[in-house]
Design an enzyme around this catalytic site. Structure first.
Site, PDB file in Angstrom:
ATOM      1  N   ARG A 112       0.851  -1.181   0.000  1.00 53.52           N
ATOM      2  CA  ARG A 112       0.000   0.000   0.000  1.00 53.52           C
ATOM      3  C   ARG A 112       0.891   1.237   0.000  1.00 53.52           C
ATOM      4  O   ARG A 112       1.888   1.295   0.723  1.00 53.52           O
ATOM      5  CB  ARG A 112      -0.863  -0.029   1.256  1.00 53.52           C
ATOM      6  CG  ARG A 112      -1.951   1.004   1.315  1.00 53.52           C
ATOM      7  CD  ARG A 112      -2.908   0.706   2.450  1.00 53.52           C
ATOM      8  NE  ARG A 112      -2.268   0.741   3.752  1.00 53.52           N
ATOM      9  CZ  ARG A 112      -2.255  -0.274   4.600  1.00 53.52           C
ATOM     10  NH1 ARG A 112      -2.819  -1.411   4.293  1.00 53.52           N
ATOM     11  NH2 ARG A 112      -1.669  -0.169   5.767  1.00 53.52           N
ATOM     12  N   TYR A 264      -0.683  -3.757  -7.804  1.00 48.82           N
ATOM     13  CA  TYR A 264      -0.630  -4.623  -6.622  1.00 48.82           C
ATOM     14  C   TYR A 264      -1.770  -4.366  -5.653  1.00 48.82           C
ATOM     15  O   TYR A 264      -2.094  -3.222  -5.329  1.00 48.82           O
ATOM     16  CB  TYR A 264       0.697  -4.407  -5.895  1.00 48.82           C
ATOM     17  CG  TYR A 264       0.917  -5.354  -4.743  1.00 48.82           C
ATOM     18  CD1 TYR A 264       1.382  -6.646  -4.978  1.00 48.82           C
ATOM     19  CD2 TYR A 264       0.640  -4.984  -3.437  1.00 48.82           C
ATOM     20  CE1 TYR A 264       1.574  -7.527  -3.929  1.00 48.82           C
ATOM     21  CE2 TYR A 264       0.832  -5.866  -2.383  1.00 48.82           C
ATOM     22  CZ  TYR A 264       1.302  -7.129  -2.640  1.00 48.82           C
ATOM     23  OH  TYR A 264       1.483  -8.004  -1.602  1.00 48.82           O
ATOM     24  N   LYS A 273      -9.911  -1.752  -0.540  1.00 51.23           N
ATOM     25  CA  LYS A 273      -9.770  -0.622   0.377  1.00 51.23           C
ATOM     26  C   LYS A 273     -10.358   0.663  -0.210  1.00 51.23           C
ATOM     27  O   LYS A 273     -10.952   1.464   0.512  1.00 51.23           O
ATOM     28  CB  LYS A 273      -8.296  -0.395   0.720  1.00 51.23           C
ATOM     29  CG  LYS A 273      -7.555  -1.619   1.232  1.00 51.23           C
ATOM     30  CD  LYS A 273      -8.133  -2.191   2.509  1.00 51.23           C
ATOM     31  CE  LYS A 273      -7.196  -3.243   3.100  1.00 51.23           C
ATOM     32  NZ  LYS A 273      -7.749  -3.933   4.263  1.00 51.23           N
ATOM     33  N   HIS A 293     -12.847  -1.393   8.932  1.00 46.24           N
ATOM     34  CA  HIS A 293     -11.751  -2.328   8.700  1.00 46.24           C
ATOM     35  C   HIS A 293     -11.835  -3.431   9.748  1.00 46.24           C
ATOM     36  O   HIS A 293     -11.021  -3.524  10.659  1.00 46.24           O
ATOM     37  CB  HIS A 293     -10.431  -1.552   8.798  1.00 46.24           C
ATOM     38  CG  HIS A 293      -9.230  -2.310   8.354  1.00 46.24           C
ATOM     39  ND1 HIS A 293      -7.975  -2.068   8.844  1.00 46.24           N
ATOM     40  CD2 HIS A 293      -9.078  -3.298   7.440  1.00 46.24           C
ATOM     41  CE1 HIS A 293      -7.095  -2.863   8.266  1.00 46.24           C
ATOM     42  NE2 HIS A 293      -7.736  -3.633   7.419  1.00 46.24           N
ATOM     43  N   SER A 315      -3.781  -3.936   9.460  1.00 46.63           N
ATOM     44  CA  SER A 315      -3.352  -5.016   8.564  1.00 46.63           C
ATOM     45  C   SER A 315      -2.157  -5.750   9.163  1.00 46.63           C
ATOM     46  O   SER A 315      -1.279  -5.145   9.770  1.00 46.63           O
ATOM     47  CB  SER A 315      -2.976  -4.449   7.191  1.00 46.63           C
ATOM     48  OG  SER A 315      -4.100  -3.881   6.564  1.00 46.63           O
ATOM     49  N   CYS A 317      -2.120  -7.822  11.654  1.00 52.07           N
ATOM     50  CA  CYS A 317      -2.166  -7.946  13.115  1.00 52.07           C
ATOM     51  C   CYS A 317      -3.085  -9.067  13.570  1.00 52.07           C
ATOM     52  O   CYS A 317      -3.522  -9.082  14.722  1.00 52.07           O
ATOM     53  CB  CYS A 317      -2.607  -6.631  13.743  1.00 52.07           C
ATOM     54  SG  CYS A 317      -1.340  -5.352  13.756  1.00 52.07           S
ATOM     55  N   ASP A 340     -11.846  -9.046   6.881  1.00 53.51           N
ATOM     56  CA  ASP A 340     -11.156  -7.776   6.662  1.00 53.51           C
ATOM     57  C   ASP A 340     -12.049  -6.537   6.715  1.00 53.51           C
ATOM     58  O   ASP A 340     -11.632  -5.511   7.211  1.00 53.51           O
ATOM     59  CB  ASP A 340     -10.422  -7.812   5.314  1.00 53.51           C
ATOM     60  CG  ASP A 340      -9.420  -6.687   5.168  1.00 53.51           C
ATOM     61  OD1 ASP A 340      -8.681  -6.420   6.126  1.00 53.51           O
ATOM     62  OD2 ASP A 340      -9.371  -6.062   4.093  1.00 53.51           O
ATOM     63  N   ARG A 435       0.977 -12.203  -0.364  1.00 54.40           N
ATOM     64  CA  ARG A 435      -0.453 -12.428  -0.155  1.00 54.40           C
ATOM     65  C   ARG A 435      -0.944 -13.715  -0.809  1.00 54.40           C
ATOM     66  O   ARG A 435      -0.369 -14.199  -1.771  1.00 54.40           O
ATOM     67  CB  ARG A 435      -1.237 -11.259  -0.764  1.00 54.40           C
ATOM     68  CG  ARG A 435      -0.935  -9.903  -0.141  1.00 54.40           C
ATOM     69  CD  ARG A 435      -1.683  -9.695   1.134  1.00 54.40           C
ATOM     70  NE  ARG A 435      -1.350  -8.435   1.791  1.00 54.40           N
ATOM     71  CZ  ARG A 435      -2.129  -7.838   2.678  1.00 54.40           C
ATOM     72  NH1 ARG A 435      -3.291  -8.377   3.001  1.00 54.40           N
ATOM     73  NH2 ARG A 435      -1.755  -6.716   3.264  1.00 54.40           N
TER      74      ARG A 435
END
Length: 653
Positions: A112, A264, A273, A293, A315, A317, A340, A435
């Protein structure tokens, strides 16, 4: 699509019947097929509604693609696109599994890019709070719509004009949320990336059925390009991108998302997002709901009673691990609704209901294994696209955390393509933000109601992050206002999902810091406003921290499936059990022996649940400085009051 393919097959047979297979004739045949394809898609564009048609034609004239392809989401279409990526060496099949593939990006395009992500509104203060004098604002980036459109679309800035030359523009109709849900939103993304098409097919409900339901006067317009027209320069990587010109932009007033230069993740899968959180939070504010989120999960106790929770973590965590929890307490059952993002709205009875707007998992790979998340490992063994993981010589995948789960004598090629990787190299085999992109319905613990258009009823909201010091395992907010303060003052150790380096403790309010679609101060006010609305069953709010470390530097809590023990306490608090909590300066803590620790072994619970006075006095000052620096005079008075109350309670403890 089937009709188009039948025409091509007929054309091929006709050509084969009277032409010799010379190189020149094959070239003519390909040109003839391309002409037919272009004509077919041109007629399909003309059959669309006037608003969608105008959107496509305008961007076609701007980007100048060689072809336009309207995606139908079929298996046949996906196989065709996957084969194209394999032929171009952009994608490789992992033969150890069923229809799994690996992709390696340009190393300049791996995460990101918050520094290049903008919200574009007429007034700066509509997007970001006004920071204190001389302080850099860190709650989003703003640009005026006029200036940003010039940077995107004016030829002198070398972005969108002609950016798709030689490429195909793919038209992706997609739905965020179950088709037919009153909370769902439909978007159309234009892109020149095959990777994006295949990934959006996994992550969203995509294709012909969505197109049939599309309201021509009400859809989110999404434009994306990798920013590398053909013929592409030789960068040494087959992954197309333009990192020097990358920018991800959002125009809330017109419900537009425009992304350039990155292929990406959330930079290019614009339903994730960009729509689900940044534009989603704006739509939620305007329409009276929440776009968050958060994971969503159902938990059932041994008595068969079930509750749903939503939980917000930054993210990387542990959201996916918790969403797919494998309970260790006997008799408990956990089921996943989403890992998510949660869209939540109070129904006519005042119950907060949540849907998962996504259709797939885009999870962080490193650290995922049969111990930490066995359900994720079972999910990703078919129909999955892996990005920037390592590759095994036996046709499997590898990343950090799988060292004990691979056969002996297997060689590893790292995410950069270097063969014979070893840990002795000092470099990771997989990128830390690598990912997996997998269909959600492959998860063995999906909740039966995960696609319920009405959503699932939420009993508790949980916030948390990585806090190695000072923050107890779990505590409950005193009330809704205090809970909003707890969420707005969240801090967490930085992770590899963003650009930030090192394990610094960052402020990440609501785990939404990179995803706010409007001024954070107004976002807090939106949350606070629900306390004054009549007849609402406001969920209880909790804070958790699985990552506290002891004086020896090791984690005090085993985490993963053992987190069921914390959910058990939260479940009982939601059931109204008063005698299992005790007040502390920061909130309601579990009473000694209130957590079920049976069979867990030695846990330093006193240290794990402690609220060190000096630490929390420092925490108060860090939070106060953050609010003063970043929100200045925009801080809602209720939040200032809660911070003052916290400081007073800590001083008196």
């Amino acid at each position: 699509m089937a009709m188009y393919r039948n025409i091509l097959r007929s054309t091929n047979l006709a050509l084969k019947s009277f032409l010799k297979p010379t190189h020149r004739i094959i070239t003519h045949r390909v040109q003839f097929q391309t002409t037919i394809q272009a004509a077919m898609n041109d007629r399909r564009v003309e059959s669309l509604g006037p608003q969608l048609q105008a959107f496509i034609r305008e961007k076609q004239a701007l980007c100048q693609p060689e072809n336009i392809h309207i995606c139908d989401g079929s298996q046949e279409e996906n196989e065709y696109m996957v084969n194209q990526m394999i032929e171009s060496k952009m994608m490789k099949r992992l033969p150890l599994y069923e229809d799994c593939f690996i992709v390696r990006t340009d190393p300049a395009d791996v995460a990101r890019v918050e520094s290049k992500t903008f919200i574009c509104t007429d007034r700066r203060e509509d997007t970001i709070p006004t920071p204190a004098l001389g302080v850099e604002g860190k709650l989003g980036k703003w640009e005026s719509p006029e200036t940003m459109r010039e940077k995107l679309f004016d030829e002198s800035f070398e972005r969108f004009p002609g950016c798709m030359k030689g490429r195909t523009m793919y038209v992706i109709p997609f739905c965020m949320g179950p088709l037919g849900s009153p909370l769902s939103k439909i978007g159309v993304q234009l892109t020149d990336s095959l990777y994006v098409v295949s990934s959006m097919r996994i992550m969203t409900r995509m294709g012909a059925e969505v197109m049939n339901r599309l309201d021509d006067n009400n859809f989110v317009r999404c434009l994306h390009s990798v920013g590398q027209p053909l013929p592409a320069p030789d960068t040494g990587y087959v992954w197309p991108c333009n990192p020097e010109k990358t920018v991800i932009t959002h125009f809330p007033a017109t419900r537009e998302i425009v992304s350039f230069g990155s292929g990406y993740g959330g930079n290019s899968l614009l339903g994730k997002k960009c729509l689900a959180l940044r534009l989603g939070s704006v739509m939620a504010r305007d329409e009276g709901w929440f776009a968050e989120h958060m994971l969503i999960m159902g938990i059932t106790n041994p008595a068969g009673e079930k509750r749903y929770i939503a939980a917000a973590f930054p993210s990387a965590c542990g959201k996916t691990n918790l969403a797919m929890l494998n309970p260790t307490l006997p008799g408990w059952k956990a089921e996943c609704v989403g890992d998510d993002i949660a869209w939540m709205k109070f129904d006519e009875n005042g119950v907060l209901r949540a849907i998962n707007p996504e259709f797939g998992f885009f999870g962080v790979a490193p650290g995922t294994n049969m111990s930490s998340n066995p359900n994720a490992m079972k999910t990703v063994t078919k129909n999955t696209v892996f990005t920037n993981v390592a590759e095994r010589s036996d046709g499997g995948f590898f990343w950090e955390g799988l060292e004990k789960e691979i056969p002996p004598n297997v060689a590893i090629t790292d995410w950069l393509g270097n063969e014979n990787w070893s840990k002795d190299s000092g470099k990771p085999a997989a990128h830390p933000n690598s990912r997996f992109c997998a269909p959600i319905d492959q998860c063995p613990v999906m909740d039966p109601a995960w696609e319920d258009p009405a959503g699932v009823p939420i009993s508790a909201l949980i916030f948390g992050g990585r806090r190695p010091q000072g923050m107890p395992l779990v505590y409950e907010a005193f009330n809704w206002q205090h809970g909003v303060f707890v969420a707005s003052s969240m801090r967490s150790e930085a992770t590899a999902a963003a650009e930030h380096k090192g394990k610094v403790i960052m402020h990440d309010p609501f785990a939404m810091r990179p995803f706010f679609g409007y001024n954070f101060a107004n976002y807090i006010k939106h949350w606070l406003s629900f306390e004054d609305k009549p007849n609402l069953q406001l969920p209880k709010i909790f804070h958790v921290n699985w990552f506290r470390k002891g004086s020896n530097g090791k984690f005090l809590w085993p985490g993963f499936g053992e987190n069921t023990r914390v959910l058990d306490w939260i479940f009982r608090r939601c059931d109204g059990q008063e005698d299992i909590a005790t007040p502390s300066p920061i909130g309601l803590l579990p009473k000694p022996d209130a957590l079920n620790l049976e069979g867990l072994g030695k846990i330093e619970m006193e240290e794990l649940m402690s609220v060190p006075k000096e630490y929390w006095l420092d925490e108060v000052q860090a939070i106060r400085k953050y609010f003063n620096d970043q929100l200045s005079t925009d801080v809602p008075s209720q939040i200032t009051q809660e911070l003052d109350n916290l400081e007073e309670r800590v001083k008196q403890s």
